[in-house]
Motif scaffolding. Structure first.
Motif, PDB file in Angstrom:
ATOM      1  N   PRO A  45       0.826  -1.207   0.000  1.00 43.09           N
ATOM      2  CA  PRO A  45       0.000   0.000   0.000  1.00 43.09           C
ATOM      3  C   PRO A  45       0.864   1.262   0.000  1.00 43.09           C
ATOM      4  N   GLU A  46       0.371   2.299  -0.656  1.00 44.06           N
ATOM      5  CA  GLU A  46       1.097   3.562  -0.792  1.00 44.06           C
ATOM      6  C   GLU A  46       1.387   4.204   0.567  1.00 44.06           C
ATOM      7  N   GLU A  47       0.484   4.042   1.552  1.00 48.18           N
ATOM      8  CA  GLU A  47       0.698   4.690   2.850  1.00 48.18           C
ATOM      9  C   GLU A  47       1.816   4.034   3.659  1.00 48.18           C
ATOM     10  N   ASP A  48       2.278   2.826   3.257  1.00 44.58           N
ATOM     11  CA  ASP A  48       3.388   2.171   3.938  1.00 44.58           C
ATOM     12  C   ASP A  48       4.744   2.660   3.433  1.00 44.58           C
ATOM     13  N   LEU A  49       4.762   3.511   2.410  1.00 46.36           N
ATOM     14  CA  LEU A  49       6.009   4.026   1.863  1.00 46.36           C
ATOM     15  C   LEU A  49       6.283   5.432   2.391  1.00 46.36           C
ATOM     16  N   VAL A  50       7.563   5.688   2.665  1.00 43.92           N
ATOM     17  CA  VAL A  50       7.968   6.978   3.201  1.00 43.92           C
ATOM     18  C   VAL A  50       9.098   7.520   2.322  1.00 43.92           C
ATOM     19  N   ASP A  51       8.974   8.776   1.891  1.00 45.03           N
ATOM     20  CA  ASP A  51      10.051   9.430   1.156  1.00 45.03           C
ATOM     21  C   ASP A  51      11.041  10.005   2.158  1.00 45.03           C
ATOM     22  N   ILE A  52      12.317   9.628   2.024  1.00 45.08           N
ATOM     23  CA  ILE A  52      13.343  10.091   2.952  1.00 45.08           C
ATOM     24  C   ILE A  52      14.478  10.736   2.170  1.00 45.08           C
ATOM     25  N   LYS A  53      14.867  11.929   2.628  1.00 49.31           N
ATOM     26  CA  LYS A  53      16.002  12.656   2.058  1.00 49.31           C
ATOM     27  C   LYS A  53      17.050  12.765   3.155  1.00 49.31           C
ATOM     28  N   PHE A  54      18.305  12.546   2.793  1.00 42.11           N
ATOM     29  CA  PHE A  54      19.398  12.580   3.762  1.00 42.11           C
ATOM     30  C   PHE A  54      20.187  13.873   3.594  1.00 42.11           C
ATOM     31  N   ARG A  55      20.251  14.688   4.642  1.00 45.23           N
ATOM     32  CA  ARG A  55      20.965  15.972   4.614  1.00 45.23           C
ATOM     33  C   ARG A  55      22.375  15.766   5.152  1.00 45.23           C
ATOM     34  N   LEU A  56      23.378  16.102   4.354  1.00 54.94           N
ATOM     35  CA  LEU A  56      24.776  15.920   4.729  1.00 54.94           C
ATOM     36  C   LEU A  56      25.311  17.122   5.501  1.00 54.94           C
ATOM     37  N   TYR A  57      26.518  16.980   6.019  1.00 56.98           N
ATOM     38  CA  TYR A  57      27.143  18.001   6.861  1.00 56.98           C
ATOM     39  C   TYR A  57      27.313  19.343   6.167  1.00 56.98           C
ATOM     40  N   ASP A  58      27.414  19.343   4.839  1.00 58.07           N
ATOM     41  CA  ASP A  58      27.636  20.601   4.128  1.00 58.07           C
ATOM     42  C   ASP A  58      26.346  21.203   3.558  1.00 58.07           C
ATOM     43  N   GLY A  59      25.208  20.619   3.916  1.00 60.19           N
ATOM     44  CA  GLY A  59      23.918  21.139   3.467  1.00 60.19           C
ATOM     45  C   GLY A  59      23.398  20.505   2.197  1.00 60.19           C
ATOM     46  N   SER A  60      24.214  19.686   1.521  1.00 60.77           N
ATOM     47  CA  SER A  60      23.734  18.995   0.328  1.00 60.77           C
ATOM     48  C   SER A  60      22.892  17.784   0.739  1.00 60.77           C
ATOM     49  N   ASP A  61      22.143  17.247  -0.213  1.00 57.92           N
ATOM     50  CA  ASP A  61      21.224  16.144   0.080  1.00 57.92           C
ATOM     51  C   ASP A  61      21.533  14.913  -0.757  1.00 57.92           C
ATOM     52  N   ILE A  62      21.167  13.762  -0.213  1.00 60.64           N
ATOM     53  CA  ILE A  62      21.125  12.501  -0.957  1.00 60.64           C
ATOM     54  C   ILE A  62      19.660  12.110  -0.983  1.00 60.64           C
ATOM     55  N   GLY A  63      19.140  11.823  -2.156  1.00 60.90           N
ATOM     56  CA  GLY A  63      17.745  11.410  -2.249  1.00 60.90           C
ATOM     57  C   GLY A  63      16.863  12.509  -2.774  1.00 60.90           C
ATOM     58  N   PRO A  64      15.576  12.393  -2.636  1.00 59.09           N
ATOM     59  CA  PRO A  64      14.831  11.480  -1.752  1.00 59.09           C
ATOM     60  C   PRO A  64      14.688  10.073  -2.335  1.00 59.09           C
ATOM     61  N   PHE A  65      14.558   9.132  -1.450  1.00 63.37           N
ATOM     62  CA  PHE A  65      14.316   7.738  -1.792  1.00 63.37           C
ATOM     63  C   PHE A  65      13.048   7.289  -1.079  1.00 63.37           C
ATOM     64  N   ARG A  66      12.361   6.361  -1.664  1.00 61.87           N
ATOM     65  CA  ARG A  66      11.134   5.835  -1.080  1.00 61.87           C
ATOM     66  C   ARG A  66      11.441   4.507  -0.386  1.00 61.87           C
ATOM     67  N   TYR A  67      11.065   4.426   0.889  1.00 59.61           N
ATOM     68  CA  TYR A  67      11.327   3.233   1.690  1.00 59.61           C
ATOM     69  C   TYR A  67      10.042   2.679   2.268  1.00 59.61           C
ATOM     70  N   SER A  68      10.028   1.369   2.460  1.00 65.02           N
ATOM     71  CA  SER A  68       8.931   0.688   3.137  1.00 65.02           C
ATOM     72  C   SER A  68       9.039   0.978   4.627  1.00 65.02           C
ATOM     73  N   SER A  69       7.928   0.927   5.322  1.00 65.79           N
ATOM     74  CA  SER A  69       7.957   1.145   6.771  1.00 65.79           C
ATOM     75  C   SER A  69       8.658  -0.016   7.487  1.00 65.79           C
TER      76      SER A  69
END
Length: 117
Positions: A2-26
């Motif tokens: 189900p769509e509600e079991d997925l979470v978009d997660i973005k990872f913020r690095l030490y210098d302010g740049s980001d990795i992602g977002p990626f969609r993960y299962s709960s």
């Protein structure tokens, strides 16, 4: 899944740049997230994790434990319009740091700084 079991997660690095977002299962664990961060770490950064053990994920001021799942941690996650943002801290292993330190084995001169009145 189900769509509600997925979470978009973005990872913020030490210098302010980001990795992602990626969609993960709960059901995904924090350790799985850390492994993804290490594998997708941008080239050319001054600080680079060698393994998932050197990475700490922080959400809402709390360091997330490796064995917790995204579903268990979802309440403290900081939800934003673009999904969840987690801060990434790289903490190199202590054993490596000790091995890299130069040990000065030269004898120390003992100098007395006493004053006799």
């Amino acid at each position: 899944m189900p769509e509600e079991d997925l979470v978009d997660i973005k990872f913020r690095l030490y210098d302010g740049s980001d990795i992602g977002p990626f969609r993960y299962s709960s059901a995904a664990t924090v350790d799985m997230l850390k492994q993804r961060v290490v594998s997708d770490w941008p080239k050319g950064k001054t600080v680079t994790p060698k393994s998932a053990n050197e990475v700490k994920l922080i959400s809402s001021g709390k360091i997330l434990e490796n064995n917790k799942t995204v579903g268990q941690c979802k309440v403290p996650f900081g939800e934003t319009a673009g999904g969840v943002i987690m801060h990434v801290v790289v903490q190199p292993s202590l054993a490596k740091s000790k091995a890299e330190k130069k040990v000065d084995d030269s004898p120390k001169k003992v100098v007395c700084s006493c004053s006799i009145l």
